[in-house]
Design an enzyme around this catalytic site. Structure first.
Site, PDB file in Angstrom:
ATOM      1  N   SER A   8       0.756  -1.275   0.134  1.00  0.00           N
ATOM      2  CA  SER A   8      -0.065   0.022   0.068  1.00  0.00           C
ATOM      3  C   SER A   8       0.842   1.235   0.103  1.00  0.00           C
ATOM      4  O   SER A   8       1.304   1.779   0.960  1.00  0.00           O
ATOM      5  CB  SER A   8      -0.933  -0.045   1.243  1.00  0.00           C
ATOM      6  N   HIS A  33       0.258  -1.148  -4.704  1.00  0.00           N
ATOM      7  CA  HIS A  33      -1.243  -0.924  -4.409  1.00  0.00           C
ATOM      8  C   HIS A  33      -1.437   0.736  -4.136  1.00  0.00           C
ATOM      9  O   HIS A  33      -0.840   1.230  -3.444  1.00  0.00           O
ATOM     10  CB  HIS A  33      -1.724  -1.511  -3.224  1.00  0.00           C
ATOM     11  N   ASP A  35      -3.753   3.765  -3.697  1.00  0.00           N
ATOM     12  CA  ASP A  35      -5.048   4.259  -2.977  1.00  0.00           C
ATOM     13  C   ASP A  35      -5.359   5.749  -3.401  1.00  0.00           C
ATOM     14  O   ASP A  35      -4.596   6.844  -2.883  1.00  0.00           O
ATOM     15  CB  ASP A  35      -5.312   4.176  -1.233  1.00  0.00           C
ATOM     16  N   MET A  37      -7.685   8.866  -3.410  1.00  0.00           N
ATOM     17  CA  MET A  37      -8.944   9.255  -2.510  1.00  0.00           C
ATOM     18  C   MET A  37      -9.050  10.786  -2.962  1.00  0.00           C
ATOM     19  O   MET A  37      -8.135  11.640  -3.252  1.00  0.00           O
ATOM     20  CB  MET A  37      -8.385   9.311  -1.118  1.00  0.00           C
ATOM     21  N   HIS A  66      -6.384   1.640  -6.548  1.00  0.00           N
ATOM     22  CA  HIS A  66      -7.937   1.576  -5.849  1.00  0.00           C
ATOM     23  C   HIS A  66      -8.536   2.691  -5.967  1.00  0.00           C
ATOM     24  O   HIS A  66      -8.187   3.811  -5.171  1.00  0.00           O
ATOM     25  CB  HIS A  66      -7.615   1.002  -4.593  1.00  0.00           C
ATOM     26  N   MET A  68     -10.824   5.457  -4.806  1.00  0.00           N
ATOM     27  CA  MET A  68     -11.689   5.523  -3.557  1.00  0.00           C
ATOM     28  C   MET A  68     -12.409   6.983  -4.034  1.00  0.00           C
ATOM     29  O   MET A  68     -12.162   8.060  -3.251  1.00  0.00           O
ATOM     30  CB  MET A  68     -11.163   5.433  -2.387  1.00  0.00           C
ATOM     31  N   MET A 137     -13.023  -4.548   1.278  1.00  0.00           N
ATOM     32  CA  MET A 137     -12.422  -3.594   2.297  1.00  0.00           C
ATOM     33  C   MET A 137     -12.633  -4.205   3.678  1.00  0.00           C
ATOM     34  O   MET A 137     -13.940  -4.585   4.178  1.00  0.00           O
ATOM     35  CB  MET A 137     -13.212  -2.159   2.485  1.00  0.00           C
ATOM     36  N   GLY A 142     -10.483   4.922   3.554  1.00  0.00           N
ATOM     37  CA  GLY A 142      -9.894   6.242   3.724  1.00  0.00           C
ATOM     38  C   GLY A 142      -8.480   6.546   4.571  1.00  0.00           C
ATOM     39  O   GLY A 142      -7.863   7.614   4.413  1.00  0.00           O
ATOM     40  N   PHE A 143      -8.487   5.644   5.404  1.00  0.00           N
ATOM     41  CA  PHE A 143      -7.085   5.918   6.489  1.00  0.00           C
ATOM     42  C   PHE A 143      -6.418   4.622   6.700  1.00  0.00           C
ATOM     43  O   PHE A 143      -7.046   3.560   6.874  1.00  0.00           O
ATOM     44  CB  PHE A 143      -7.785   6.490   7.788  1.00  0.00           C
ATOM     45  N   GLY A 145      -4.018   2.610   9.308  1.00  0.00           N
ATOM     46  CA  GLY A 145      -4.002   2.284  10.912  1.00  0.00           C
ATOM     47  C   GLY A 145      -5.189   2.132  11.418  1.00  0.00           C
ATOM     48  O   GLY A 145      -5.366   2.365  12.638  1.00  0.00           O
ATOM     49  N   ASP A 175      -8.456  -5.500   1.718  1.00  0.00           N
ATOM     50  CA  ASP A 175      -7.665  -4.249   2.083  1.00  0.00           C
ATOM     51  C   ASP A 175      -7.905  -3.754   3.243  1.00  0.00           C
ATOM     52  O   ASP A 175      -9.175  -3.478   3.519  1.00  0.00           O
ATOM     53  CB  ASP A 175      -7.833  -3.381   0.921  1.00  0.00           C
ATOM     54  N   GLY A 176      -7.095  -3.622   4.181  1.00  0.00           N
ATOM     55  CA  GLY A 176      -7.336  -2.933   5.363  1.00  0.00           C
ATOM     56  C   GLY A 176      -6.973  -4.023   6.882  1.00  0.00           C
ATOM     57  O   GLY A 176      -7.543  -4.820   7.008  1.00  0.00           O
ATOM     58  N   GLY A 197      -0.065  -2.647   4.657  1.00  0.00           N
ATOM     59  CA  GLY A 197       0.248  -1.097   4.995  1.00  0.00           C
ATOM     60  C   GLY A 197       0.874  -1.254   6.412  1.00  0.00           C
ATOM     61  O   GLY A 197       1.736  -1.852   6.589  1.00  0.00           O
TER      62      GLY A 197
HETATM   63  C1  DX5 Z   1      -7.690   2.238   3.514  1.00  0.00           C
HETATM   64  C2  DX5 Z   1      -6.386   1.952   2.971  1.00  0.00           C
HETATM   65  C3  DX5 Z   1      -5.519   0.926   4.316  1.00  0.00           C
HETATM   66  C4  DX5 Z   1      -4.296   0.829   3.800  1.00  0.00           C
HETATM   67  C5  DX5 Z   1      -3.436  -0.531   4.351  1.00  0.00           C
HETATM   68  O1  DX5 Z   1      -8.394   3.069   2.752  1.00  0.00           O
HETATM   69  O2  DX5 Z   1      -6.386   1.391   1.672  1.00  0.00           O
HETATM   70  O3  DX5 Z   1      -6.145  -0.136   4.114  1.00  0.00           O
HETATM   71  O4  DX5 Z   1      -3.917   0.831   2.311  1.00  0.00           O
HETATM   72  O5  DX5 Z   1      -3.191   0.130   5.583  1.00  0.00           O
HETATM   73  P1  DX5 Z   1      -3.289  -0.514   7.060  1.00  0.00           P
HETATM   74  O6  DX5 Z   1      -2.420  -1.611   7.233  1.00  0.00           O
HETATM   75  O7  DX5 Z   1      -2.741   0.665   7.953  1.00  0.00           O
HETATM   76  O8  DX5 Z   1      -4.676  -0.772   7.221  1.00  0.00           O
HETATM   77 ZN    ZN Z   2      -6.845   0.267  -1.034  1.00  0.00          ZN
END
Ligand code: DX5
Ligand code: ZN
Length: 222
Positions: A8, A33, A35, A37, A66, A68, A137, A142-143, A145, A175-176, A197
């Site tokens: 990520s 990957h 992301d 946004m 991805h 979003m 997901m 969106g974030f 952590g 993802d996540g 990530g």
């Molecule tokens: C959410 C992101 C996160 C990221 C992965 O929108 O797509 O899932 O890539 O990071 P962690 O491992 O912190 O969830």
């Molecule tokens: Zn993603």
């Protein structure tokens, strides 16, 4: 079968991105990957096509993009031209998902559909045969952590069952919060690609190569 790993990039160190990409390549990561946004579909911003263009100049790793974003149709050709090999759009952001899937393919990339945690799998009933992959997901988009949402693992199991019942060749990307503890559960449930990530390969203080090694070792014990 051990899942492939997709790094990520939003979790990388943008002050030394080229170094991070080199380390990811040497560690044997399978995909990058991205992301994307827009501050509307999700309450956050990350990066634009120029980042993909720059990274594409320094690596031949496949890009897993991805989106979003709202109204993804407008930007699919741009993200394919920028280097994407596989593009996920959110089914929640598409009015005419079949047309959007056709547009991704016509633009030259593989098509994927992403589902938010609460979106039921039946939304895939009339598109599953047309996509290369489904992205589930397992946190609210969106974030980085965040922690796994409830029911995430059983949703992966149900997705796997649906793919087997329909006898289609579709990868499940997850993802996540792909952590060292969650990754084996996700793999056992049927994940084919894990988006890694801050919960694993970009874990603060661990180092990319260490993170990939630790995750690979964890998954090899399956
Ligand atoms: C959410 C992101 C996160 C990221 C992965 O929108 O797509 O899932 O890539 O990071 P962690 O491992 O912190 O969830
Ligand atoms: Zn993603």
């Amino acid at each position: 079968m051990k899942p492939k790993l997709s790094a990520s990039i939003m979790c990388a160190n943008f002050c030394s991105l080229e170094e991070d990409i080199r380390q990811l390549e040497e560690a044997g990561i399978d995909y990058l990957h991205f992301d994307i946004m827009d501050g509307h579909f999700v309450p956050n911003f990350t990066m634009g096509p120029d980042i993909l263009r720059m990274v594409r100049r320094i690596t031949s790793l496949p890009f897993d993009t991805h989106l979003m974003i709202e109204n993804p149709d407008r930007y699919i050709p741009i993200f394919v031209e920028a280097g994407s090999n596989l593009i996920f759009v959110h089914i929640e952001a598409c009015i005419h998902i079949n047309r959007t899937i056709q547009l991704i393919k016509k633009s030259g990339a593989k098509a994927g559909v992403a589902l938010n945690p609460s979106t039921p799998l039946c939304r895939l009933d009339y598109v599953l045969e047309d996509v290369s992959a489904v992205l589930l997901m397992t946190v609210n988009p969106g974030f980085a952590g965040q922690k796994l949402v409830s029911g995430a693992i059983s949703k992966i199991e149900n997705m796997k069952r649906m793919i087997e019942d329909r006898k289609v060749k579709v990868d499940i990307e997850v993802d996540g919060n792909v952590s060292f503890a969650n990754a084996p559960l996700m793999a056992k449930a049927g994940a084919d690609i894990l988006v890694c990530g801050t919960s694993s390969i970009f874990k603060p203080g661990l180092g990319i190569k260490e993170g990939v090694k630790k995750l690979t070792l964890t998954l090899s014990r399956l």
